[in-house]
Design an enzyme around this catalytic site. Structure first.
Site, PDB file in Angstrom:
ATOM      1  N   SER A 122     -26.689  35.065  65.375  1.00 27.82           N
ATOM      2  CA  SER A 122     -25.954  34.111  64.538  1.00 27.82           C
ATOM      3  C   SER A 122     -26.906  33.068  63.948  1.00 27.82           C
ATOM      4  CB  SER A 122     -24.881  33.404  65.366  1.00 27.82           C
ATOM      5  OG  SER A 122     -24.090  34.357  66.041  1.00 27.82           O
ATOM      6  N   ASP A 151     -37.229  39.847  58.638  1.00 34.72           N
ATOM      7  CA  ASP A 151     -38.112  39.409  57.553  1.00 34.72           C
ATOM      8  C   ASP A 151     -39.421  40.208  57.575  1.00 34.72           C
ATOM      9  OD1 ASP A 151     -36.462  36.876  56.860  1.00 34.72           O
ATOM     10  OD2 ASP A 151     -36.811  36.744  59.003  1.00 34.72           O
ATOM     11  N   HIS A 178     -36.572  31.775  60.503  1.00 36.34           N
ATOM     12  CA  HIS A 178     -35.851  32.823  59.760  1.00 36.34           C
ATOM     13  C   HIS A 178     -35.103  32.079  58.654  1.00 36.34           C
ATOM     14  CE1 HIS A 178     -33.308  36.092  58.555  1.00 36.34           C
ATOM     15  NE2 HIS A 178     -32.217  35.477  58.961  1.00 36.34           N
TER      16      HIS A 178
HETATM   17  P1  NAD Z   1     -18.626  38.538  59.830  1.00 33.77           P
HETATM   18  O1  NAD Z   1     -17.800  37.422  59.289  1.00 33.77           O
HETATM   19  O2  NAD Z   1     -18.504  39.894  59.254  1.00 33.77           O
HETATM   20  O3  NAD Z   1     -18.358  38.656  61.400  1.00 33.77           O
HETATM   21  C1  NAD Z   1     -18.338  37.554  62.253  1.00 33.77           C
HETATM   22  C2  NAD Z   1     -17.387  37.906  63.372  1.00 33.77           C
HETATM   23  O4  NAD Z   1     -17.442  36.855  64.329  1.00 33.77           O
HETATM   24  C3  NAD Z   1     -15.911  38.019  62.911  1.00 33.77           C
HETATM   25  O5  NAD Z   1     -15.382  39.275  63.281  1.00 33.77           O
HETATM   26  C4  NAD Z   1     -15.227  36.869  63.622  1.00 33.77           C
HETATM   27  O6  NAD Z   1     -13.882  37.141  63.983  1.00 33.77           O
HETATM   28  C5  NAD Z   1     -16.134  36.707  64.856  1.00 33.77           C
HETATM   29  N1  NAD Z   1     -15.977  35.405  65.479  1.00 33.77           N
HETATM   30  C6  NAD Z   1     -15.874  34.197  64.882  1.00 33.77           C
HETATM   31  N2  NAD Z   1     -15.706  33.238  65.813  1.00 33.77           N
HETATM   32  C7  NAD Z   1     -15.719  33.850  67.022  1.00 33.77           C
HETATM   33  C8  NAD Z   1     -15.595  33.387  68.356  1.00 33.77           C
HETATM   34  N3  NAD Z   1     -15.440  32.092  68.638  1.00 33.77           N
HETATM   35  N4  NAD Z   1     -15.671  34.283  69.335  1.00 33.77           N
HETATM   36  C9  NAD Z   1     -15.836  35.597  69.074  1.00 33.77           C
HETATM   37  N5  NAD Z   1     -15.947  36.098  67.837  1.00 33.77           N
HETATM   38  C10 NAD Z   1     -15.895  35.234  66.818  1.00 33.77           C
HETATM   39  O7  NAD Z   1     -20.154  38.020  59.761  1.00 33.77           O
HETATM   40  P2  NAD Z   1     -21.463  38.918  59.835  1.00 33.77           P
HETATM   41  O8  NAD Z   1     -21.868  39.293  58.465  1.00 33.77           O
HETATM   42  O9  NAD Z   1     -21.290  39.972  60.872  1.00 33.77           O
HETATM   43  O10 NAD Z   1     -22.527  37.824  60.338  1.00 33.77           O
HETATM   44  C11 NAD Z   1     -22.451  37.303  61.639  1.00 33.77           C
HETATM   45  C12 NAD Z   1     -23.570  36.306  61.907  1.00 33.77           C
HETATM   46  O11 NAD Z   1     -24.823  36.963  61.828  1.00 33.77           O
HETATM   47  C13 NAD Z   1     -23.636  35.144  60.906  1.00 33.77           C
HETATM   48  O12 NAD Z   1     -24.006  33.963  61.596  1.00 33.77           O
HETATM   49  C14 NAD Z   1     -24.751  35.565  59.975  1.00 33.77           C
HETATM   50  O13 NAD Z   1     -25.352  34.473  59.299  1.00 33.77           O
HETATM   51  C15 NAD Z   1     -25.677  36.207  60.981  1.00 33.77           C
HETATM   52  N6  NAD Z   1     -26.713  37.080  60.416  1.00 33.77           N
HETATM   53  C16 NAD Z   1     -27.946  36.930  60.937  1.00 33.77           C
HETATM   54  C17 NAD Z   1     -28.984  37.685  60.456  1.00 33.77           C
HETATM   55  C18 NAD Z   1     -30.368  37.465  61.041  1.00 33.77           C
HETATM   56  O14 NAD Z   1     -31.374  38.001  60.555  1.00 33.77           O
HETATM   57  N7  NAD Z   1     -30.475  36.693  62.113  1.00 33.77           N
HETATM   58  C19 NAD Z   1     -28.768  38.635  59.438  1.00 33.77           C
HETATM   59  C20 NAD Z   1     -27.464  38.789  58.948  1.00 33.77           C
HETATM   60  C21 NAD Z   1     -26.431  38.003  59.444  1.00 33.77           C
END
Ligand code: NAD
Length: 316
Positions: A122, A151, A178
């Site tokens: 996240s 990256d 990142h």
């Molecule tokens: P998404 O919206 O598709 O999925 C997020 C999920 O989290 C949803 O299903 C939601 O219901 C769930 N959620 C929200 N609050 C919650 C809680 N309290 N408990 C349990 N589940 C909960 O988003 P995504 O595209 O899958 O991205 C998720 C995260 O990953 C984001 O923070 C995004 O920025 C991050 N991300 C990081 C990288 C990286 O390189 N580190 C790359 C892509 C995305």
């Protein structure tokens, strides 16, 4: 003889979480996957869909929904729950909400008696990994942020395309945050053992006009190029997460650039930042300290300042 099943829990079954689960089952990496989400119906739907793949795969991975108490004997918890940035937001803008979400996850997992390792995805990932370490009280080796793993893969892809070589024959790291401030220690970029600068020097007619700053910028902005076209990114990060999971579950001692807690390495103390690290069943076995030039270390420090500012906001 008893065998211990390899168990992974994925919290957040959105695009990143479900792509990670899909990649885990298609590669047959673990025995059990627990899928958890605040949206229980979403988690159930993903589990059903994933189970429908099993017939045509090499391994019968057991995929199910669950609750936090069931995390007690899980080897790795991957945290992908969060709020991906919306148009106009940066990753840093998602800090407050991500922190709130992560707290609601880590506390019950630790209460379950969980003794495994966290992989934090996240965003903003470096600060959130820092927060997970604080919340969980786990040793630094057991809380790993995905950091600049993606990256670095993007960077290798750009260099591979530029030189027309397989990106896997490129040795290169993107380091630091990142995010936009990440940097590349070019003095440590090698192509099949030959330094990148020598490759350029020996092939001026072909690569003489390469712009290193532009390549760094393209690497840092690559996620946004995807985001602007499809609204988010998930395959790349899911594949990086699975590489980290494999390194841990199979005690690989593989070097992957991840967000690791620095205690003096690279002259930084008490922050998570993207650095190459040896990963094995203990998590982060050790950080690889490469010798950077003065200019490179200045850029790395500048990037760490951005992470520190983010952590400071979190601590307010
Ligand atoms: P998404 O919206 O598709 O999925 C997020 C999920 O989290 C949803 O299903 C939601 O219901 C769930 N959620 C929200 N609050 C919650 C809680 N309290 N408990 C349990 N589940 C909960 O988003 P995504 O595209 O899958 O991205 C998720 C995260 O990953 C984001 O923070 C995004 O920025 C991050 N991300 C990081 C990288 C990286 O390189 N580190 C790359 C892509 C995305």
């Amino acid at each position: 003889m008893t065998f211990k099943n390899k168990k992974v829990a994925i919290v957040g079954t959105g695009l990143v979480g479900s792509s990670t689960a899909f990649s885990l089952i298609t590669q047959g990496v673990c025995d059990d996957i627990l899928m958890l989400d605040i949206n229980e119906e979403k988690a159930k739907g993903e589990v059903m869909d994933l189970n429908h793949c099993i017939e045509y795969l090499n391994k019968n991975t057991r995929v199910k929904t669950g609750n936090y108490e069931e995390c007690a004997d899980v080897d790795i918890v991957v945290i992908t729950a969060g709020a991906p940035p919306i148009k106009g937001q940066s990753r840093l803008d998602t800090l407050e909400l991500s922190a709130k979400i992560v707290k609601s996850i880590v506390d019950p997992i630790m209460k379950s008696g969980f003794k495994g390792q966290f992989i934090v995805v996240s965003n903003p990932v470096d600060a959130i990994a820092h927060y997970v370490k604080e919340l969980s009280g786990l040793p630094k080796s057991k809380v790993i942020g995905t950091g600049t793993s993606l990256d670095s893969a993007r960077l290798k892809n750009f260099i591979g395309s530029l030189l027309n070589v397989d990106p896997r024959s490129v040795q290169a790291y993107s380091m630091g945050e990142h995010g936009d401030s990440q940097m590349v220690p070019w003095s440590h970029v090698y192509i099949g053992g030959k330094s990148f600068s020598k490759v350029i020097e020996d092939n001026k007619d072909r690569f003489g006009d390469v712009d290193l700053d532009k390549l760094v910028l393209e690497t840092a902005r690559a996620g946004w190029e995807v985001f602007n076209r499809k609204g988010t990114t998930y395959y790349g990060i899911a594949t990086a997460i699975v590489a980290i999971i494999k390194a841990i579950l199979y005690n690989e001692n593989k070097i992957i650039p991840v967000s690791a807690y620095l205690e003096g390495e690279y002259g930084q103390f008490g922050i998570y930042a993207g650095v190459p690290a040896v990963l094995n069943s203990n998590g982060i076995k050790e950080i690889v300290e490469i010798d950077m030039s003065e200019e490179e270390i200045n850029k790395f420090n500048k990037s760490c300042t951005v992470i520190k500012e983010c952590i400071a906001k979190l601590e307010k």
